[in-house]
Design a protein around this motif. Sequence first.
Motif, PDB file in Angstrom:
ATOM      1  N   GLN A   1      25.291  30.027  36.435  1.00  0.00           N
ATOM      2  CA  GLN A   1      24.679  29.289  35.325  1.00  0.00           C
ATOM      3  C   GLN A   1      23.732  30.205  34.556  1.00  0.00           C
ATOM      4  N   VAL A   2      23.620  29.951  33.268  1.00  0.00           N
ATOM      5  CA  VAL A   2      22.583  30.634  32.480  1.00  0.00           C
ATOM      6  C   VAL A   2      21.219  30.283  33.086  1.00  0.00           C
ATOM      7  N   GLY A   3      20.386  31.286  33.242  1.00  0.00           N
ATOM      8  CA  GLY A   3      19.061  31.061  33.825  1.00  0.00           C
ATOM      9  C   GLY A   3      18.965  31.491  35.275  1.00  0.00           C
ATOM     10  N   ALA A   4      20.128  31.644  35.947  1.00  0.00           N
ATOM     11  CA  ALA A   4      20.109  32.082  37.353  1.00  0.00           C
ATOM     12  C   ALA A   4      19.732  33.562  37.429  1.00  0.00           C
ATOM     13  N   SER A   5      19.011  33.934  38.473  1.00  0.00           N
ATOM     14  CA  SER A   5      18.630  35.335  38.665  1.00  0.00           C
ATOM     15  C   SER A   5      19.217  35.873  39.963  1.00  0.00           C
ATOM     16  N   PHE A   6      19.599  37.150  39.928  1.00  0.00           N
ATOM     17  CA  PHE A   6      20.220  37.772  41.102  1.00  0.00           C
ATOM     18  C   PHE A   6      19.687  39.193  41.246  1.00  0.00           C
ATOM     19  N   ALA A   7      19.739  39.693  42.487  1.00  0.00           N
ATOM     20  CA  ALA A   7      19.371  41.084  42.747  1.00  0.00           C
ATOM     21  C   ALA A   7      20.576  41.983  42.494  1.00  0.00           C
ATOM     22  N   GLN A   8      20.334  43.257  42.324  1.00  0.00           N
ATOM     23  CA  GLN A   8      21.442  44.208  42.185  1.00  0.00           C
ATOM     24  C   GLN A   8      22.305  44.158  43.446  1.00  0.00           C
ATOM     25  N   GLY A   9      23.620  44.054  43.260  1.00  0.00           N
ATOM     26  CA  GLY A   9      24.533  44.013  44.407  1.00  0.00           C
ATOM     27  C   GLY A   9      24.702  42.632  44.999  1.00  0.00           C
TER      28      GLY A   9
ATOM     29  N   SER B   1      42.571  35.043  42.035  1.00  0.00           N
ATOM     30  CA  SER B   1      43.779  35.677  41.498  1.00  0.00           C
ATOM     31  C   SER B   1      44.997  35.165  42.252  1.00  0.00           C
ATOM     32  N   ALA B   2      46.179  35.639  41.836  1.00  0.00           N
ATOM     33  CA  ALA B   2      47.422  35.135  42.419  1.00  0.00           C
ATOM     34  C   ALA B   2      47.370  35.194  43.942  1.00  0.00           C
ATOM     35  N   LYS B   3      46.841  36.238  44.482  1.00  0.00           N
ATOM     36  CA  LYS B   3      46.922  36.420  45.925  1.00  0.00           C
ATOM     37  C   LYS B   3      45.600  36.182  46.652  1.00  0.00           C
ATOM     38  N   ALA B   4      44.483  36.381  45.971  1.00  0.00           N
ATOM     39  CA  ALA B   4      43.236  36.460  46.738  1.00  0.00           C
ATOM     40  C   ALA B   4      42.076  35.837  45.979  1.00  0.00           C
ATOM     41  N   LEU B   5      40.948  35.835  46.648  1.00  0.00           N
ATOM     42  CA  LEU B   5      39.689  35.426  46.037  1.00  0.00           C
ATOM     43  C   LEU B   5      38.778  36.629  46.170  1.00  0.00           C
ATOM     44  N   SER B   6      38.211  37.086  45.054  1.00  0.00           N
ATOM     45  CA  SER B   6      37.306  38.224  45.195  1.00  0.00           C
ATOM     46  C   SER B   6      35.944  37.876  44.611  1.00  0.00           C
ATOM     47  N   GLU B   7      34.958  38.597  45.065  1.00  0.00           N
ATOM     48  CA  GLU B   7      33.576  38.302  44.691  1.00  0.00           C
ATOM     49  C   GLU B   7      33.204  39.128  43.473  1.00  0.00           C
ATOM     50  N   LEU B   8      32.305  38.554  42.673  1.00  0.00           N
ATOM     51  CA  LEU B   8      31.685  39.303  41.580  1.00  0.00           C
ATOM     52  C   LEU B   8      30.255  39.615  42.004  1.00  0.00           C
ATOM     53  N   PHE B   9      29.872  40.891  41.922  1.00  0.00           N
ATOM     54  CA  PHE B   9      28.527  41.310  42.332  1.00  0.00           C
ATOM     55  C   PHE B   9      27.746  41.775  41.114  1.00  0.00           C
ATOM     56  N   MET B  10      26.429  41.600  41.151  1.00  0.00           N
ATOM     57  CA  MET B  10      25.584  42.000  40.028  1.00  0.00           C
ATOM     58  C   MET B  10      25.439  43.517  40.000  1.00  0.00           C
ATOM     59  N   PRO B  11      25.846  44.162  38.903  1.00  0.00           N
ATOM     60  CA  PRO B  11      25.681  45.618  38.833  1.00  0.00           C
ATOM     61  C   PRO B  11      24.200  46.020  38.652  1.00  0.00           C
ATOM     62  N   VAL B  12      23.435  45.122  38.033  1.00  0.00           N
ATOM     63  CA  VAL B  12      21.973  45.344  37.915  1.00  0.00           C
ATOM     64  C   VAL B  12      21.290  44.005  38.215  1.00  0.00           C
ATOM     65  N   SER B  13      20.069  44.048  38.686  1.00  0.00           N
ATOM     66  CA  SER B  13      19.359  42.792  38.922  1.00  0.00           C
ATOM     67  C   SER B  13      18.909  42.200  37.593  1.00  0.00           C
ATOM     68  N   GLY B  14      18.700  40.886  37.595  1.00  0.00           N
ATOM     69  CA  GLY B  14      18.229  40.274  36.358  1.00  0.00           C
ATOM     70  C   GLY B  14      18.628  38.824  36.240  1.00  0.00           C
ATOM     71  N   GLU B  15      18.339  38.284  35.041  1.00  0.00           N
ATOM     72  CA  GLU B  15      18.595  36.870  34.778  1.00  0.00           C
ATOM     73  C   GLU B  15      19.838  36.750  33.890  1.00  0.00           C
ATOM     74  N   VAL B  16      20.695  35.808  34.220  1.00  0.00           N
ATOM     75  CA  VAL B  16      21.888  35.560  33.400  1.00  0.00           C
ATOM     76  C   VAL B  16      21.429  34.855  32.123  1.00  0.00           C
ATOM     77  N   VAL B  17      21.696  35.476  30.963  1.00  0.00           N
ATOM     78  CA  VAL B  17      21.261  34.865  29.693  1.00  0.00           C
ATOM     79  C   VAL B  17      22.439  34.307  28.887  1.00  0.00           C
ATOM     80  N   ALA B  18      23.663  34.676  29.250  1.00  0.00           N
ATOM     81  CA  ALA B  18      24.837  34.099  28.575  1.00  0.00           C
ATOM     82  C   ALA B  18      26.035  34.232  29.499  1.00  0.00           C
ATOM     83  N   VAL B  19      26.990  33.289  29.391  1.00  0.00           N
ATOM     84  CA  VAL B  19      28.250  33.379  30.142  1.00  0.00           C
ATOM     85  C   VAL B  19      29.402  33.263  29.155  1.00  0.00           C
TER      86      VAL B  19
END
Lengths: 423, 134
Positions: free
Chosen positions: B51-59, B67-85
């Motif tokens: 969600q916009v407004g959520a904050s995460f640490a790097q990594g 995807s067709a075969k699997a579920l993969s994770e998305l990791f934060m390349p830098v820490s910070g607050e999500v301002v748009a999706v």
Amino acid sequence: MQAETRTTPLHSWHSARKATMGDFAGWNMPMWYPSGAVAEHRAVITHAGIFDTSHMEPILVNGPGSLDLLQHCFTRDLQACVGSGRTALKPGQCVYGAYLDERGGVIDDAIVYQFAEDSYMTVVNAGMGEIVAGHLRSHGEEFEARIATLPGAVGKMDLQGPLSAKILATVLRDPDRVLRDMGYFSFKGHFDHASAQADTTLADGTPILLSRTGYTGEFGFEIFVDARRVLDLWETILSAGRDFGLMACGLAARDSLRAGAVLPLSHQDIGPWPFINHPWSFALPFNKDQTSFTKRFMGDCVLEMRDTAEHTLPFVGYDPRKVLLHDRPVVLDRAGHEIGVVLTCVADMAIDRRGDRIVSMASPNAPDNFKPRGLSCGFIRVKMRREPGEVVVLRDSRRSIEVTIVEDIRPDRTARYPMNRMI
Amino acid sequence: MKEIDELELPGDVRYSATHEWARMSGDTVRVGISAYAQDRLGDITFVEIPQVGASFAQGERCGTLESAKALSELFMPVSGEVVAVNSSLEESPELINQEPYAGGWIIDVKPGNPAEWEILMTSDAYRKMLEGLE
């Protein structure tokens, strides 16, 4: 299972086309091509797709005891299995069923083809040729039947989708004669030019065994041909299909198409547990009121297990999110009690929900510009009977998804459409 | 499946070891997944975005890609607050396969710690890492 990974005659073709390859039952097979599994799945619903299925294994059964042997080992009553009238299988017809062990567990599922009196072929899954042949041979002397596998000699490809007959008509010799009267689960010709049945050929004279069957739930054909002619035939059909939207398809699309069509994957949805209480009761020789079997056969003890055996049921989710099988996902009822396991969970990318209906890209009532998001679907095995419409939860280590138990998944499938509508 | 040297790895973004890309633009960082990641995953069929407004640490894990075969994770390349999706991904997750660095962007982040940028790889370093993986 083979210790070494095996490859089909099309392996170099797949690699040259940059297919994403993966191992399946001891074979290195294409999972999808650069066009992607979603486009491949949808092509089979709206146009046509072609699959390399040379990893499947034909077994020949010949001799005066062939019928009795198959009656003893196969789950269909070959003397009462065709159509609603339950007539006997005749030359040129084939039927789907399974081979069971003495406890009613599945050794493998298969199609039995009848060439002539005392002459049959049964086609089993990758890696199962010698196992099923051995199983049949162990009864062969008693029944005077000769069992032969054909390792590496026969190739197979599946042309599936509503435009399949139109594509095939451009590569067959005398297509009108060959296709005109071909009903569902009938076949013509033989892959061996020396056979008396080898009367169906390509324009260049190559004999084929053409079977109006498949593993997608869509209209189409399985084509058997001498392994040395597989690449030629594959390229000829692909070239003929260019104007019809034909796509080469990998095993990922095959898996999602068959699940949406409520067809089992052997060794995953059916396996070494009693072959009863599942959506494939047509594969057992039930009498008309489903109270008994019309013949005795190995594994017929499953009839007595109906009250105690677990139930295999199809389900559909609400979006394409899946649980992952290697995580050994479980099934929970609404109260959170664990009631079973997930056998298959894939996404059928040609369907979506509209209100309380499931709509397919092939549905005549699909909205204009219908772009389905896809729905997860597959099979669960649970301890007690559950009714269609009941909501259960599938849980793996990372997520839980709600799904509904159903009787059918992808609507408006074309597999049984009459030939005159498709040609 | 493409060879490493056939993959588009633009030089105007930085890359994480978990195959996200990050592009600095003013005071925000746009995040997506690399051409390598989308090629190996196959068709992306569903995206779970924070969600916009959520904050995460790097990594930190901030979403999932189906995807067709699997579920993969998305990791934060830098820490910070999500301002748009990228709301287009809800209807058209295939944008990640079609345009991984453009229409297939996933989130915009207001970075919390500029020093983290330097930990991310240049395209050359990322390509070398990929060659080591194969």
